[in-house]
Design a protein around this motif. Structure first.
Motif, PDB file in Angstrom:
ATOM      1  N   GLY A  71       0.782  -1.227   0.000  1.00  0.00           N
ATOM      2  CA  GLY A  71       0.000   0.000   0.000  1.00  0.00           C
ATOM      3  C   GLY A  71       0.813   1.275   0.000  1.00  0.00           C
ATOM      4  O   GLY A  71       0.433   2.254  -0.632  1.00  0.00           O
ATOM      5  N   ASP A  72       1.939   1.301   0.713  1.00  0.00           N
ATOM      6  CA  ASP A  72       2.766   2.503   0.780  1.00  0.00           C
ATOM      7  C   ASP A  72       3.542   2.644  -0.526  1.00  0.00           C
ATOM      8  O   ASP A  72       4.191   1.705  -0.978  1.00  0.00           O
ATOM      9  CB  ASP A  72       3.731   2.392   1.964  1.00  0.00           C
ATOM     10  N   TRP A  73       3.490   3.827  -1.134  1.00  0.00           N
ATOM     11  CA  TRP A  73       4.213   4.047  -2.390  1.00  0.00           C
ATOM     12  C   TRP A  73       4.867   5.427  -2.425  1.00  0.00           C
ATOM     13  O   TRP A  73       5.268   5.898  -3.479  1.00  0.00           O
ATOM     14  CB  TRP A  73       3.275   3.853  -3.576  1.00  0.00           C
ATOM     15  N   ASP A  74       4.983   6.072  -1.270  1.00  0.00           N
ATOM     16  CA  ASP A  74       5.545   7.416  -1.204  1.00  0.00           C
ATOM     17  C   ASP A  74       7.070   7.370  -1.208  1.00  0.00           C
ATOM     18  O   ASP A  74       7.696   6.808  -0.299  1.00  0.00           O
ATOM     19  CB  ASP A  74       5.063   8.138   0.054  1.00  0.00           C
ATOM     20  N   ALA A  75       7.675   7.962  -2.237  1.00  0.00           N
ATOM     21  CA  ALA A  75       9.129   7.994  -2.369  1.00  0.00           C
ATOM     22  C   ALA A  75       9.695   9.206  -1.638  1.00  0.00           C
ATOM     23  O   ALA A  75       8.975  10.131  -1.268  1.00  0.00           O
ATOM     24  CB  ALA A  75       9.523   8.031  -3.842  1.00  0.00           C
ATOM     25  N   LYS A  76      11.007   9.189  -1.438  1.00  0.00           N
ATOM     26  CA  LYS A  76      11.694  10.296  -0.779  1.00  0.00           C
ATOM     27  C   LYS A  76      12.937  10.633  -1.583  1.00  0.00           C
ATOM     28  O   LYS A  76      14.051  10.276  -1.230  1.00  0.00           O
ATOM     29  CB  LYS A  76      12.069   9.920   0.658  1.00  0.00           C
ATOM     30  N   ALA A  77      12.719  11.328  -2.693  1.00  0.00           N
ATOM     31  CA  ALA A  77      13.834  11.683  -3.561  1.00  0.00           C
ATOM     32  C   ALA A  77      14.419  13.039  -3.191  1.00  0.00           C
ATOM     33  O   ALA A  77      15.621  13.257  -3.281  1.00  0.00           O
ATOM     34  CB  ALA A  77      13.390  11.679  -5.017  1.00  0.00           C
ATOM     35  N   GLY A  78      13.554  13.982  -2.802  1.00  0.00           N
ATOM     36  CA  GLY A  78      14.032  15.292  -2.385  1.00  0.00           C
ATOM     37  C   GLY A  78      14.781  16.049  -3.463  1.00  0.00           C
ATOM     38  O   GLY A  78      15.681  16.826  -3.183  1.00  0.00           O
ATOM     39  N   GLY A  79      14.437  15.802  -4.724  1.00  0.00           N
ATOM     40  CA  GLY A  79      15.105  16.488  -5.817  1.00  0.00           C
ATOM     41  C   GLY A  79      16.465  15.930  -6.158  1.00  0.00           C
ATOM     42  O   GLY A  79      17.160  16.461  -7.021  1.00  0.00           O
ATOM     43  N   ALA A  80      16.870  14.847  -5.483  1.00  0.00           N
ATOM     44  CA  ALA A  80      18.179  14.264  -5.734  1.00  0.00           C
ATOM     45  C   ALA A  80      18.174  13.478  -7.040  1.00  0.00           C
ATOM     46  O   ALA A  80      17.130  13.141  -7.597  1.00  0.00           O
ATOM     47  CB  ALA A  80      18.574  13.349  -4.577  1.00  0.00           C
ATOM     48  N   ALA A  81      19.375  13.173  -7.526  1.00  0.00           N
ATOM     49  CA  ALA A  81      19.502  12.352  -8.720  1.00  0.00           C
ATOM     50  C   ALA A  81      18.977  10.955  -8.439  1.00  0.00           C
ATOM     51  O   ALA A  81      18.923  10.509  -7.293  1.00  0.00           O
ATOM     52  CB  ALA A  81      20.968  12.287  -9.154  1.00  0.00           C
ATOM     53  N   VAL A  82      18.595  10.259  -9.497  1.00  0.00           N
ATOM     54  CA  VAL A  82      18.067   8.911  -9.346  1.00  0.00           C
ATOM     55  C   VAL A  82      19.064   8.019  -8.615  1.00  0.00           C
ATOM     56  O   VAL A  82      18.694   7.201  -7.772  1.00  0.00           O
ATOM     57  CB  VAL A  82      17.730   8.314 -10.730  1.00  0.00           C
ATOM     58  N   SER A  83      20.353   8.184  -8.911  1.00  0.00           N
ATOM     59  CA  SER A  83      21.380   7.341  -8.304  1.00  0.00           C
ATOM     60  C   SER A  83      21.525   7.574  -6.809  1.00  0.00           C
ATOM     61  O   SER A  83      22.150   6.776  -6.119  1.00  0.00           O
ATOM     62  CB  SER A  83      22.727   7.578  -8.994  1.00  0.00           C
ATOM     63  N   GLU A  84      20.956   8.672  -6.290  1.00  0.00           N
ATOM     64  CA  GLU A  84      20.989   8.922  -4.850  1.00  0.00           C
ATOM     65  C   GLU A  84      19.727   8.414  -4.166  1.00  0.00           C
ATOM     66  O   GLU A  84      19.717   8.200  -2.959  1.00  0.00           O
ATOM     67  CB  GLU A  84      21.155  10.426  -4.587  1.00  0.00           C
ATOM     68  N   TRP A  85      18.660   8.234  -4.911  1.00  0.00           N
ATOM     69  CA  TRP A  85      17.416   7.723  -4.346  1.00  0.00           C
ATOM     70  C   TRP A  85      17.378   6.202  -4.370  1.00  0.00           C
ATOM     71  O   TRP A  85      16.825   5.567  -3.483  1.00  0.00           O
ATOM     72  CB  TRP A  85      16.227   8.284  -5.134  1.00  0.00           C
TER      73      TRP A  85
END
Length: 295
Positions: A71-85
């Motif tokens: 159910g949980d699908w909330d990501a935490k990218a924070g504007g970072a590059a994909v390689s950091e997420w």
């Protein structure tokens, strides 16, 4: 709908849908999977309407990656590059995976983590058949060694009344298979913090059986994870206390019911970590292929 997790029956419909739409590429980054291999991750959207701009899927070359979740699908990218997420899971992590079992009434029970948005609980569940189920995922843990110079398991002493003798323990974090970066705490909750309250001392089983182990709460020396039978919650119990059973505080380290696929990634979420694997490798697990980057 609120629950964005799917099971195998939806796989073919989802793949057909993705093949029939024009996939709009939003971001592309290089990611180092192995020292000599550069691979490409792509964030994609299946819908170019503004209200869905924050919903993204992740492609690894031709593979659509699915995150194990209910159910949980909330990501935490924070504007970072994909390689950091999102980062690759090293193959060596497979050697740290384990399923912890107990025998009860002629059947085998496995330590399982049941986690929802409202509560987290450790229970003993009947051993599932096969590895392509949520039950197998929830009964697989990664024991992450902590500290330098910890003695091998089996070196620590224990007394016959179930209390541990003083010696330097082999400490470890207990990380749920499908939640990389998270750890079970001594309060039997989940946390991304890696402090002393998330450490367990892995000691020889208090029941004295060859190969068994007990899990001592590092923040409460002399107290251990103790079971109470099938489908009952696991609790912390202290040796020498009324009704304390060394057998209930001892587990057998069995082969893990689940292992990391060679193409596996750990991704950061707003409340938890996600394990991502190619969608076609899943059998009957719950998953999501979309992540909400606007959380």
């Amino acid at each position: 709908p609120e629950d964005r997790s799917y099971k195998r029956s939806e796989n073919f419909h989802l793949l057909f849908y993705l093949l029939c739409i024009n996939v709009f590429q939003l971001e592309r980054r290089n990611l180092q999977l192995h020292a000599s291999t550069v691979i490409e991750l792509t964030l994609t959207s299946a819908d170019d309407r503004p209200e869905y701009a924050t919903l993204q899927a992740v492609l690894f070359g031709p593979f659509l990656l699915a995150g194990l979740t209910t159910g949980d699908w909330d990501a935490k990218a924070g504007g970072a590059a994909v390689s950091e997420w999102i980062t690759p899971v090293p193959a060596s992590y497979n050697s740290q995976l384990v399923t912890l079992t107990q025998e009860s009434g002629g059947s085998t029970l496995v330590l399982s983590l049941l986690s929802t948005a409202k509560a987290t609980s450790l229970t003993m569940q009947p051993r599932p058949e096969g590895g392509g189920t949520d039950a197998a995922v929830h009964a697989t843990f990664r024991l992450v060694p902590q500290g330098q110079g910890a003695p091998p398991m089996g070196e620590r002493r224990h007394t016959t009344n179930g209390t541990a003798a003083t010696a330097t323990p082999a400490s470890a974090l207990i990380e749920p298979f499908d939640m990389p970066g998270m750890a079970i705490t001594n309060n039997l909750t989940l946390s991304a913090e890696k402090g002393p309250s998330s450490l367990f001392n892995v000691v020889p089983g208090l029941d004295g059986a060859p190969g068994s182990v007990s899990l001592e709460l590092a923040a409460r020396p002399g107290c251990f994870l103790v079971t109470a039978g099938a489908k009952a919650n696991v609790q912390g119990g202290c040796g020498g206390g009324t009704g304390f059973s060394p057998q209930a505080a001892s587990f057998i380290r069995a082969e893990p019911l689940r292992r990391y696929h060679p193409i596996s990634f750990a991704a950061k979420g707003a409340r938890r970590g996600f394990l991502l694997e190619p969608l076609f490798t899943l059998r009957d697990e719950f998953y999501t292929v979309y992540f909400n980057f606007g959380a």
